[in-house]
Design a protein around this motif. Sequence first.
Motif, PDB file in Angstrom:
ATOM      1  N   GLN A 166     -38.630 -56.956  35.464  1.00 19.46           N
ATOM      2  CA  GLN A 166     -39.689 -55.946  35.408  1.00 19.46           C
ATOM      3  C   GLN A 166     -40.799 -56.253  36.406  1.00 19.46           C
ATOM      4  N   GLU A 167     -41.239 -57.482  36.451  1.00 21.28           N
ATOM      5  CA  GLU A 167     -42.333 -57.857  37.348  1.00 21.28           C
ATOM      6  C   GLU A 167     -41.968 -57.618  38.800  1.00 21.28           C
ATOM      7  N   LEU A 168     -40.735 -57.968  39.170  1.00 20.24           N
ATOM      8  CA  LEU A 168     -40.292 -57.723  40.545  1.00 20.24           C
ATOM      9  C   LEU A 168     -40.330 -56.237  40.871  1.00 20.24           C
ATOM     10  N   VAL A 169     -39.727 -55.424  40.007  1.00 15.67           N
ATOM     11  CA  VAL A 169     -39.611 -53.995  40.274  1.00 15.67           C
ATOM     12  C   VAL A 169     -40.976 -53.322  40.297  1.00 15.67           C
ATOM     13  N   LEU A 170     -41.810 -53.608  39.320  1.00 15.88           N
ATOM     14  CA  LEU A 170     -43.100 -52.938  39.228  1.00 15.88           C
ATOM     15  C   LEU A 170     -44.059 -53.391  40.328  1.00 15.88           C
ATOM     16  N   ASN A 171     -43.979 -54.655  40.715  1.00 13.49           N
ATOM     17  CA  ASN A 171     -44.877 -55.164  41.759  1.00 13.49           C
ATOM     18  C   ASN A 171     -44.495 -54.692  43.154  1.00 13.49           C
ATOM     19  N   THR A 172     -43.265 -54.244  43.330  1.00 15.04           N
ATOM     20  CA  THR A 172     -42.818 -53.804  44.651  1.00 15.04           C
ATOM     21  C   THR A 172     -42.681 -52.286  44.755  1.00 15.04           C
ATOM     22  N   GLY A 173     -43.098 -51.562  43.723  1.00 15.39           N
ATOM     23  CA  GLY A 173     -43.046 -50.102  43.782  1.00 15.39           C
ATOM     24  C   GLY A 173     -41.673 -49.534  43.522  1.00 15.39           C
ATOM     25  N   GLY A 174     -40.871 -50.221  42.717  1.00 13.70           N
ATOM     26  CA  GLY A 174     -39.493 -49.809  42.493  1.00 13.70           C
ATOM     27  C   GLY A 174     -39.267 -49.028  41.214  1.00 13.70           C
ATOM     28  N   ILE A 175     -38.002 -48.951  40.833  1.00 10.84           N
ATOM     29  CA  ILE A 175     -37.560 -48.223  39.636  1.00 10.84           C
ATOM     30  C   ILE A 175     -36.594 -49.120  38.873  1.00 10.84           C
ATOM     31  N   LEU A 176     -36.754 -49.189  37.558  1.00 10.45           N
ATOM     32  CA  LEU A 176     -35.880 -49.987  36.699  1.00 10.45           C
ATOM     33  C   LEU A 176     -35.279 -49.101  35.632  1.00 10.45           C
ATOM     34  N   GLU A 177     -33.965 -49.217  35.418  1.00  9.16           N
ATOM     35  CA  GLU A 177     -33.274 -48.439  34.389  1.00  9.16           C
ATOM     36  C   GLU A 177     -32.427 -49.375  33.528  1.00  9.16           C
ATOM     37  N   ILE A 178     -32.471 -49.134  32.217  1.00  5.08           N
ATOM     38  CA  ILE A 178     -31.671 -49.891  31.264  1.00  5.08           C
ATOM     39  C   ILE A 178     -30.930 -48.902  30.374  1.00  5.08           C
ATOM     40  N   GLY A 181     -25.632 -47.997  24.620  1.00  6.17           N
ATOM     41  CA  GLY A 181     -25.392 -47.024  23.562  1.00  6.17           C
ATOM     42  C   GLY A 181     -25.675 -45.619  24.050  1.00  6.17           C
ATOM     43  N   LYS A 182     -26.532 -44.887  23.332  1.00  8.01           N
ATOM     44  CA  LYS A 182     -26.885 -43.522  23.714  1.00  8.01           C
ATOM     45  C   LYS A 182     -28.286 -43.430  24.321  1.00  8.01           C
ATOM     46  N   CYS A 183     -28.825 -44.552  24.724  1.00  8.18           N
ATOM     47  CA  CYS A 183     -30.201 -44.571  25.236  1.00  8.18           C
ATOM     48  C   CYS A 183     -30.246 -45.005  26.688  1.00  8.18           C
ATOM     49  N   LEU A 184     -31.067 -44.315  27.465  1.00  2.00           N
ATOM     50  CA  LEU A 184     -31.384 -44.727  28.833  1.00  2.00           C
ATOM     51  C   LEU A 184     -32.898 -44.810  28.950  1.00  2.00           C
ATOM     52  N   LEU A 185     -33.398 -45.990  29.296  1.00  2.15           N
ATOM     53  CA  LEU A 185     -34.822 -46.178  29.539  1.00  2.15           C
ATOM     54  C   LEU A 185     -35.053 -46.291  31.039  1.00  2.15           C
ATOM     55  N   GLN A 186     -36.065 -45.613  31.524  1.00  3.48           N
ATOM     56  CA  GLN A 186     -36.394 -45.665  32.939  1.00  3.48           C
ATOM     57  C   GLN A 186     -37.894 -45.891  33.099  1.00  3.48           C
ATOM     58  N   ARG A 187     -38.235 -46.760  34.047  1.00  3.42           N
ATOM     59  CA  ARG A 187     -39.649 -46.968  34.337  1.00  3.42           C
ATOM     60  C   ARG A 187     -39.850 -47.082  35.835  1.00  3.42           C
ATOM     61  N   LYS A 188     -40.808 -46.312  36.341  1.00  2.00           N
ATOM     62  CA  LYS A 188     -41.202 -46.384  37.741  1.00  2.00           C
ATOM     63  C   LYS A 188     -42.500 -47.167  37.835  1.00  2.00           C
TER      64      LYS A 188
END
Length: 215
Positions: A166-178, A181-188
Amino acid sequence: QRERNLYNTNYKSDYDTHPVFWPMTQIPCKGKSIADQDFENVAQHFLNRARDCFEKLFSSPRLNFSDANIHDFWGANYELYDNIFEHSKSSLGLVAIHANSDYPIKGAIVCYYDIGIGFKESVNTTPRTEKKFETDLEAIKWALLDGHTSNPNRIRHDGHGLTIVQELVLNTGGILEIRSGKCLLQRKSKESDWKAYIVPWFPGSQISFFVPCQR
């Protein structure tokens, strides 16, 4: 043979104008009865090979990653590699990496996934779980909290893997998806919280992230 040819072709390409693909690589999991101490060597061998393949592209002015970003990028990859071994209880884990300094990618995309037990079953059986989670969303959000997935029975049991990613993605302006099951979490990086989506059921877990060029 196809993997070897792809690796050799990319390794000799012009890193400033062509993308580099790390061939889909299988991750040894506990289903194959590999020991914890042996896994450390396997994981490090994978990262050394991948680092050699991407080194010129990541150091190119067109991509413009800092030394700290490059270090954090491989640290995040190690954590995701380790997570599949530790948590999936599967014999099938895979990773793929794609990096490009030109349109349309302009950065690095990484995807790890396994056909295993998924987040919900994994966190419901971890020693630190105080209650049983009924939904994939609750389970994933609990696992995202720093240190929650630590395993005291392992030689290496920090439980900080997803925090590092998370720290890598958020500090570099990226996108993370997890996804599990039936759930997809995404954070920009510019968003304050995760967005949750209901998706078709996925066996196991999938974690992917995008790190853009730092121009």
